[in-house]
Design an enzyme around this catalytic site. Structure first.
Site, mmCIF file in Angstrom:
data_model
loop_
_atom_site.group_PDB
_atom_site.id
_atom_site.type_symbol
_atom_site.label_atom_id
_atom_site.label_comp_id
_atom_site.label_asym_id
_atom_site.label_seq_id
_atom_site.Cartn_x
_atom_site.Cartn_y
_atom_site.Cartn_z
ATOM 1 N N ASN A 134 18.287 -52.569 -12.207
ATOM 2 C CA ASN A 134 19.727 -52.360 -12.401
ATOM 3 C C ASN A 134 20.498 -53.678 -12.313
ATOM 4 O OD1 ASN A 134 19.679 -49.572 -12.790
ATOM 5 N ND2 ASN A 134 19.665 -49.151 -10.603
ATOM 6 N N ALA A 154 28.350 -32.270 -8.798
ATOM 7 C CA ALA A 154 27.981 -31.521 -10.012
ATOM 8 C C ALA A 154 28.276 -32.346 -11.259
ATOM 9 C CB ALA A 154 28.737 -30.190 -10.042
ATOM 10 N N ASN A 188 21.749 -44.664 -7.073
ATOM 11 C CA ASN A 188 21.173 -45.945 -7.471
ATOM 12 C C ASN A 188 21.692 -47.035 -6.545
ATOM 13 O OD1 ASN A 188 19.425 -45.625 -9.614
ATOM 14 N ND2 ASN A 188 21.053 -45.641 -11.157
ATOM 15 N N ARG A 243 26.496 -36.818 -19.703
ATOM 16 C CA ARG A 243 27.390 -35.663 -19.869
ATOM 17 C C ARG A 243 28.449 -36.025 -20.910
ATOM 18 N NH1 ARG A 243 30.760 -33.747 -14.750
ATOM 19 N NH2 ARG A 243 31.641 -31.818 -15.560
ATOM 20 N N LYS A 255 14.038 -50.457 -8.209
ATOM 21 C CA LYS A 255 15.083 -49.945 -9.108
ATOM 22 C C LYS A 255 16.302 -50.858 -9.061
ATOM 23 C CE LYS A 255 16.592 -46.519 -11.825
ATOM 24 N NZ LYS A 255 17.204 -45.254 -11.461
#
Ligand code: NAP
Length: 305
Positions: free
Chosen positions: A187, A10, A101, A129, A183
């Site tokens: 990165n 979460a 990732n 966040r 990806k």
């Protein structure tokens, strides 16, 4: 499929996904020891700038319904340990969708649970966040999903249907491994440099350290990708990296943010993965290894300091 979709992790991405699915669909899986119950409440700042209050139930396992899917939105280093702790309480047929990732964590999960439907997702959506109860949808993008094993491939259509009930752009990938590599390239070319230089993505092209090493990073990536059957050309990889860095010029990469906050980074699943896989194949990858060691050294210094 039942309507309950579980989310393990979460954090920024998990909360963003929970808010994006239809109300009442998502449930967060708490850590087994946490005893969390009731609702997880937070504010979502939408991409358009409005604020929405979100309320998502904590659902300890086993759930009283058959989950339609489990979305795993932990960091890469936590995905396998977190799943291992709850696996006995999760029905064997529940599709597990990995959002990490980098590379290596997905393969570790697929090999630990060969009979379960395992899928991987790669997304250009971005969420962060800034406060524990605030999630910001910082970038809009596309999410590609594909099966990593035979049962995962069989579960692809229902999982894509489930996730398409969000307002997000979801695509089914026939070869998700290629998407994960694409990806990984971005990165590997942006994250360690922005973390070490403490700069936003758009400033990389002015930095001597980046200009000195980026070609070697791309050559090492291309060498490993070609060896793994993913056609790649080092010059094109550099163009891809620099195009994304400019398109996201003002962004702080997740690795820079982790270093700034004193959190562990995912370097072992990005440049560290390239260095380890190359070493296992007797392919040289000194620059990816150097970047991995340097990122470790700044995070270790911070943790000691
Ligand atoms: N954020 C993005 O925009 C974005 C975009 C693309 C890909 N990703 C990838 O998605 C993954 C998650 O990123 P993120 O930014 O969402 O990270 P994050 O904010 O750190 O969230 C990870 C969450 O997983 C939780 N967690 C760890 N172990 C757990 C366990 N055993 N059981 C239950 N929960 C557990 C953590 O809890 P605590 O907070 O208690 O440690 C944290 O809330 C990463 O691999 C990242 O590279 C993220």
């Amino acid at each position: 499929m039942s309507k309950g979709c579980l989310i393990l992790g979460a954090g920024s991405l998990g909360r963003f996904w929970a808010a994006s699915l239809a109300p009442g669909v998502a449930n967060f899986v708490p850590r087994p020891e946490s005893m969390l119950s009731g609702q997880c409440e937070y504010l979502l700042q939408t991409f358009q700038g409005s604020s929405v209050t979100v309320s998502v139930p904590w659902q300890p396992l086993p759930a009283p319904y058959t989950p339609s899917a489990l979305l795993v939105t932990t960091k890469a280093m936590h995905a396998l340990p977190a799943l291992t702790r709850i696996a006995a309480s999760l029905p064997d047929a529940t599709p597990i969708v990995l959002f990490q990732n980098g590379m290596g964590s997905q393969q570790a999960v697929a090999s630990m649970f060969p009979e379960r439907p395992i899928l991987a997702a790669t997304t250009t959506e971005a969420a962060n966040r800034p406060q524990p109860d605030v999630v910001v949808h910082a970038g809009r993008g596309v999410t590609w999903i594909g099966g990593l094993n035979a049962t995962g491939k069989q579960a692809l259509t229902p999982v894509v249907e489930l996730l398409s009930r969000s307002h997000l752009q979801i695509r089914a990938a026939t070869d998700i491994t290629s998407g994960l590599w694409q990806k990984l390239v971005i990165n590997a070319g942006i994250n360690p440099f922005t973390a070490l230089l403490d700069c936003p993505n758009g400033q990389l092209r002015d930095q001597t350290f980046f200009l000195r090493h980026i070609d070697a990073v791309c050559e090492e990536l291309a060498q490993l990708m070609n060896h793994e059957g993913i056609p790649a050309d080092a010059k094109n990889l550099r163009v891809d990296i620099e195009t994304v860095a400019q398109a996201t010029a003002s962004n702080t990469s997740s690795m820079r943010a982790d270093v700034q906050m004193g959190r562990p980074t995912e370097i072992d699943f990005i440049n560290g993965y390239v260095a380890r896989q190359s070493a296992a194949l007797n392919l040289p990858a000194p620059v990816n290894r150097m970047l991995t060691e340097r990122v470790h050294s700044i995070t270790n210094t911070q943790q000691r300091g």
